[in-house]
Design a protein around this motif. Structure first.
Motif, PDB file in Angstrom:
ATOM      1  N   GLN A  13      33.958  29.378  54.987  1.00 40.97           N
ATOM      2  CA  GLN A  13      33.790  30.647  55.937  1.00 40.97           C
ATOM      3  C   GLN A  13      34.779  31.684  55.485  1.00 40.97           C
ATOM      4  OE1 GLN A  13      35.294  31.064  60.156  1.00 40.97           O
ATOM      5  NE2 GLN A  13      33.116  30.986  60.324  1.00 40.97           N
ATOM      6  N   LEU A  14      34.613  32.953  55.162  1.00 39.45           N
ATOM      7  CA  LEU A  14      35.627  33.980  55.028  1.00 39.45           C
ATOM      8  C   LEU A  14      35.969  34.727  56.198  1.00 39.45           C
ATOM      9  CD1 LEU A  14      33.810  35.847  51.818  1.00 39.45           C
ATOM     10  CD2 LEU A  14      36.073  34.350  51.815  1.00 39.45           C
ATOM     11  N   PRO A  15      37.181  35.283  56.162  1.00 40.30           N
ATOM     12  CA  PRO A  15      37.805  35.917  57.490  1.00 40.30           C
ATOM     13  C   PRO A  15      37.101  37.014  57.861  1.00 40.30           C
ATOM     14  CG  PRO A  15      39.585  35.293  55.909  1.00 40.30           C
ATOM     15  CD  PRO A  15      38.462  35.130  55.244  1.00 40.30           C
ATOM     16  N   ASP A  16      36.852  37.261  58.924  1.00 42.40           N
ATOM     17  CA  ASP A  16      35.903  38.578  59.629  1.00 42.40           C
ATOM     18  C   ASP A  16      36.730  39.741  58.976  1.00 42.40           C
ATOM     19  OD1 ASP A  16      34.144  36.803  61.132  1.00 42.40           O
ATOM     20  OD2 ASP A  16      35.446  36.935  62.888  1.00 42.40           O
ATOM     21  N   GLY A  17      35.976  40.520  58.555  1.00 46.55           N
ATOM     22  CA  GLY A  17      36.286  41.928  58.118  1.00 46.55           C
ATOM     23  C   GLY A  17      36.801  41.778  56.533  1.00 46.55           C
ATOM     24  N   ASP A  18      36.886  40.629  55.820  1.00 44.55           N
ATOM     25  CA  ASP A  18      37.540  40.636  54.623  1.00 44.55           C
ATOM     26  C   ASP A  18      36.838  41.419  53.626  1.00 44.55           C
ATOM     27  OD1 ASP A  18      39.560  40.056  52.853  1.00 44.55           O
ATOM     28  OD2 ASP A  18      39.110  37.767  52.888  1.00 44.55           O
ATOM     29  N   ASN A  19      37.487  42.310  52.875  1.00 45.85           N
ATOM     30  CA  ASN A  19      36.603  42.979  51.990  1.00 45.85           C
ATOM     31  C   ASN A  19      37.443  42.755  50.416  1.00 45.85           C
ATOM     32  OD1 ASN A  19      35.505  44.936  50.247  1.00 45.85           O
ATOM     33  ND2 ASN A  19      35.483  46.514  51.842  1.00 45.85           N
ATOM     34  N   CYS A  20      36.780  42.200  49.702  1.00 50.04           N
ATOM     35  CA  CYS A  20      37.016  41.841  48.498  1.00 50.04           C
ATOM     36  C   CYS A  20      37.689  42.986  47.500  1.00 50.04           C
ATOM     37  CB  CYS A  20      36.302  40.894  47.661  1.00 50.04           C
ATOM     38  SG  CYS A  20      35.865  39.608  48.505  1.00 50.04           S
ATOM     39  N   THR A  21      36.724  44.074  47.760  1.00 46.65           N
ATOM     40  CA  THR A  21      36.898  45.095  46.798  1.00 46.65           C
ATOM     41  C   THR A  21      38.475  46.051  47.000  1.00 46.65           C
ATOM     42  OG1 THR A  21      35.598  46.498  48.162  1.00 46.65           O
ATOM     43  CG2 THR A  21      34.499  45.286  46.609  1.00 46.65           C
ATOM     44  N   GLU A  22      38.683  45.871  48.491  1.00 49.49           N
ATOM     45  CA  GLU A  22      40.147  46.396  48.654  1.00 49.49           C
ATOM     46  C   GLU A  22      41.231  45.578  48.109  1.00 49.49           C
ATOM     47  OE1 GLU A  22      39.927  47.203  52.580  1.00 49.49           O
ATOM     48  OE2 GLU A  22      38.207  48.565  52.670  1.00 49.49           O
ATOM     49  N   LYS A  23      41.104  44.332  48.127  1.00 52.21           N
ATOM     50  CA  LYS A  23      42.207  43.750  47.543  1.00 52.21           C
ATOM     51  C   LYS A  23      41.974  42.945  46.195  1.00 52.21           C
ATOM     52  CE  LYS A  23      42.651  42.344  52.339  1.00 52.21           C
ATOM     53  NZ  LYS A  23      42.668  41.186  53.395  1.00 52.21           N
ATOM     54  N   ALA A  24      41.090  43.336  45.452  1.00 54.67           N
ATOM     55  CA  ALA A  24      40.973  42.773  43.928  1.00 54.67           C
ATOM     56  C   ALA A  24      42.406  42.956  43.264  1.00 54.67           C
ATOM     57  CB  ALA A  24      39.992  43.428  43.381  1.00 54.67           C
ATOM     58  N   ASN A  25      42.766  42.068  42.486  1.00 52.35           N
ATOM     59  CA  ASN A  25      44.217  42.153  41.883  1.00 52.35           C
ATOM     60  C   ASN A  25      43.923  42.194  40.437  1.00 52.35           C
ATOM     61  OD1 ASN A  25      46.824  41.952  40.872  1.00 52.35           O
ATOM     62  ND2 ASN A  25      47.361  40.592  42.542  1.00 52.35           N
ATOM     63  N   PRO A  26      43.974  43.144  39.758  1.00 51.04           N
ATOM     64  CA  PRO A  26      43.609  43.320  38.227  1.00 51.04           C
ATOM     65  C   PRO A  26      44.791  42.243  37.391  1.00 51.04           C
ATOM     66  CG  PRO A  26      44.851  45.118  38.920  1.00 51.04           C
ATOM     67  CD  PRO A  26      44.878  44.468  40.217  1.00 51.04           C
ATOM     68  N   MET A  27      45.754  41.712  38.006  1.00 50.47           N
ATOM     69  CA  MET A  27      46.453  40.705  37.180  1.00 50.47           C
ATOM     70  C   MET A  27      45.780  39.573  36.825  1.00 50.47           C
ATOM     71  SD  MET A  27      48.945  39.226  40.221  1.00 50.47           S
ATOM     72  CE  MET A  27      49.882  38.459  39.028  1.00 50.47           C
ATOM     73  N   TYR A  28      44.646  39.331  37.561  1.00 47.95           N
ATOM     74  CA  TYR A  28      43.963  37.862  37.145  1.00 47.95           C
ATOM     75  C   TYR A  28      42.631  38.319  36.342  1.00 47.95           C
ATOM     76  CZ  TYR A  28      46.826  36.220  41.169  1.00 47.95           C
ATOM     77  OH  TYR A  28      47.756  35.929  41.923  1.00 47.95           O
ATOM     78  N   ASN A  29      42.509  39.585  35.786  1.00 50.09           N
ATOM     79  CA  ASN A  29      41.255  39.924  35.062  1.00 50.09           C
ATOM     80  C   ASN A  29      41.002  38.887  34.047  1.00 50.09           C
ATOM     81  OD1 ASN A  29      40.671  41.547  36.864  1.00 50.09           O
ATOM     82  ND2 ASN A  29      41.143  43.390  35.704  1.00 50.09           N
ATOM     83  N   ASN A  30      42.386  38.654  33.153  1.00 52.81           N
ATOM     84  CA  ASN A  30      42.140  37.709  31.921  1.00 52.81           C
ATOM     85  C   ASN A  30      42.405  36.267  32.010  1.00 52.81           C
ATOM     86  OD1 ASN A  30      41.215  40.055  30.482  1.00 52.81           O
ATOM     87  ND2 ASN A  30      43.534  40.636  30.318  1.00 52.81           N
ATOM     88  N   GLY A  31      43.199  36.204  33.191  1.00 52.77           N
ATOM     89  CA  GLY A  31      44.045  34.687  33.188  1.00 52.77           C
ATOM     90  C   GLY A  31      45.153  34.688  34.021  1.00 52.77           C
ATOM     91  N   TYR A  32      45.674  33.567  34.211  1.00 53.91           N
ATOM     92  CA  TYR A  32      46.903  33.606  34.830  1.00 53.91           C
ATOM     93  C   TYR A  32      47.607  32.050  34.529  1.00 53.91           C
ATOM     94  CZ  TYR A  32      44.505  30.466  38.220  1.00 53.91           C
ATOM     95  OH  TYR A  32      43.652  29.573  38.679  1.00 53.91           O
TER      96      TYR A  32
END
Length: 416
Positions: free
Chosen positions: A127-146
């Protein structure tokens, strides 16, 4: 008149589930009738109860019958069901009136088949938290890997802590439009080479859950039949990080959880398997033993085992996991239900957790050198500024003193 509520002809009955059949029969009072239930279960693993309600009005009798079916959990039934799952053993249910009329437009009998096992399309989700919006918290530092630093991950089979960094690659093009998102959000998957498999892995993970540093966290599991929500999962489950990360901890030990016997753990299960099995095969419903069930031959938990961390989670349990670091990081977990009393299905799911913290470089020497260089530069600049202003002040005071000496010559006094 004979009405039935049997939507399909084949039913699958899972553990802790109840199936209800409803039948309605109407007949004249001068022509007595009744409904007969004929139930054939060769293995005797399903039990049923029947409730009958009769209503008399205007010379007509209405008979309403509700039949309740439930799986009977016993050691013998468990052994029989294990075999029947492969042999496709099916129980037969037939409902029919004792007296029937060929002129009646309703059916004269109803036959259904019931099998004990895992319903088709049954799975769990986190279950995802209520009101959790992925688009607002997307972190570009993980785009290629970590990168997972050395000492913070271990081999999944041997649990040996690695002394090298591990780079988790996110395959190119591994994007998925999630239900909770309004755009294509890159989320990290497993280290897979084939693009199709990579997309499948990302599809399993879904939107990351954002957790604060040292914030107690416990995933909430939901059961679905295809896309239809069934219920919250309240059975015992375990989890592990799919890339071997070990930089998280459990909040409670066996004593705090009031265990009666020695609690199972990942280290004990690895030892029993001689360090030869992956986590998926290491711990499950077939070998799970609750620390609250104490048989006659079992020994009570020792004082030393009381202080060991309890590594089983539950919807109602106070036990949580915490992430004891203050740097941004991402962990991909797999969760698996191990309670054998909950379902015949193999219930597991994958989800991601993003820890929001302060980004700290891995090498602390670099931090010390950088801070020393900055402080030295600040001190030197302050000294240089002080010297410069001091010299300018002195240079201004000397001409002013000479000007004052010329403007006011010395005056002599005559003594009388």
């Amino acid at each position: 008149m004979y009405i039935r509520q049997l939507c399909t002809q084949v039913y699958l009955l899972d553990k802790l589930e109840v199936s209800h059949f409803w039948v309605f029969l109407v007949y004249k009072q001068d022509r007595q009738n009744a409904l007969d239930l004929i139930f054939t279960d060769t293995h005797n693993v399903i039990e049923f109860t029947k409730d009958t309600e009769k209503i008399y009005r205007d010379g007509v009798t209405s008979e309403n019958i509700t039949v309740r079916f439930v799986y009977q959990e016993t050691s013998r039934a468990a052994s029989i069901v294990h075999k029947s799952l492969t042999n496709s053993s099916v129980a037969v249910i037939e409902l029919r009136p004792r007296r029937s009329n060929l002129l009646c437009p309703a059916p004269n009998s109803a036959v259904a088949y019931m099998s004990v096992g895992c319903p088709s399309g049954r799975h769990i989700r986190v279950q995802l938290p209520d009101g959790d919006n992925c688009t607002e918290k997307a972190n570009p530092m993980y785009n290629n890997g970590y990168t997972i630093p050395a000492g913070r991950w271990a081999d999944l089979i041997t649990n040996k802590i690695s002394k090298e960094d591990k780079f988790v690659k996110i395959p190119e093009g591994a994007y998925l439009c999630q239900v909770c998102c309004c755009m294509y959000l890159p989320v990290p998957g497993l280290l897979l080479q084939e693009p199709t498999r990579a997309r499948s892995a990302v599809a399993e993970i879904g939107c990351p859950i954002f957790v604060g540093n040292e914030e107690p966290f416990r995933p909430v599991l939901e059961m679905y039949d295809y896309n239809k929500f069934v219920k919250l999962v309240k059975a015992d489950f375990v989890l592990w990080e799919v890339n071997g990360r070990v930089d998280y901890a459990y909040t409670h030990n066996a004593e705090q959880m009031l265990c009666l016997r020695s609690a199972q753990s990942w280290s004990k299960m690895r030892e029993l398997s001689n360090y030869s099995l992956p986590p998926e095969e290491l711990w499950g419903a077939d070998n799970y033993m609750s620390c609250y069930h104490l048989d006659e031959d079992d020994e009570y938990i020792t004082e030393e085992e009381h202080h060991l961390k309890y590594e089983v989670l539950n919807y109602t349990s106070p036990n949580r996991i915490t992430f004891n670091h203050d740097y941004d990081s991402l962990l991909v977990f797999k969760v698996k239900v191990v309670d054998s009393q909950s379902s015949f299905c193999d219930l597991s799911a994958t989800f991601a957790v993003t820890i929001k913290g302060i980004v700290v470089p891995r090498d602390l020497k670099d931090i010390a050198l950088a801070n020393y260089a900055v402080l030295t530069a600040i001190v030197l600049s302050l000294i240089a500024t002080y010297v410069w202003f001091h010299r300018r002040t002195i240079d201004r005071q000397i001409p002013m003193q000479e000007t004052k000496a010329e403007s006011f010559p010395a005056v002599g006094y005559i003594k009388t």
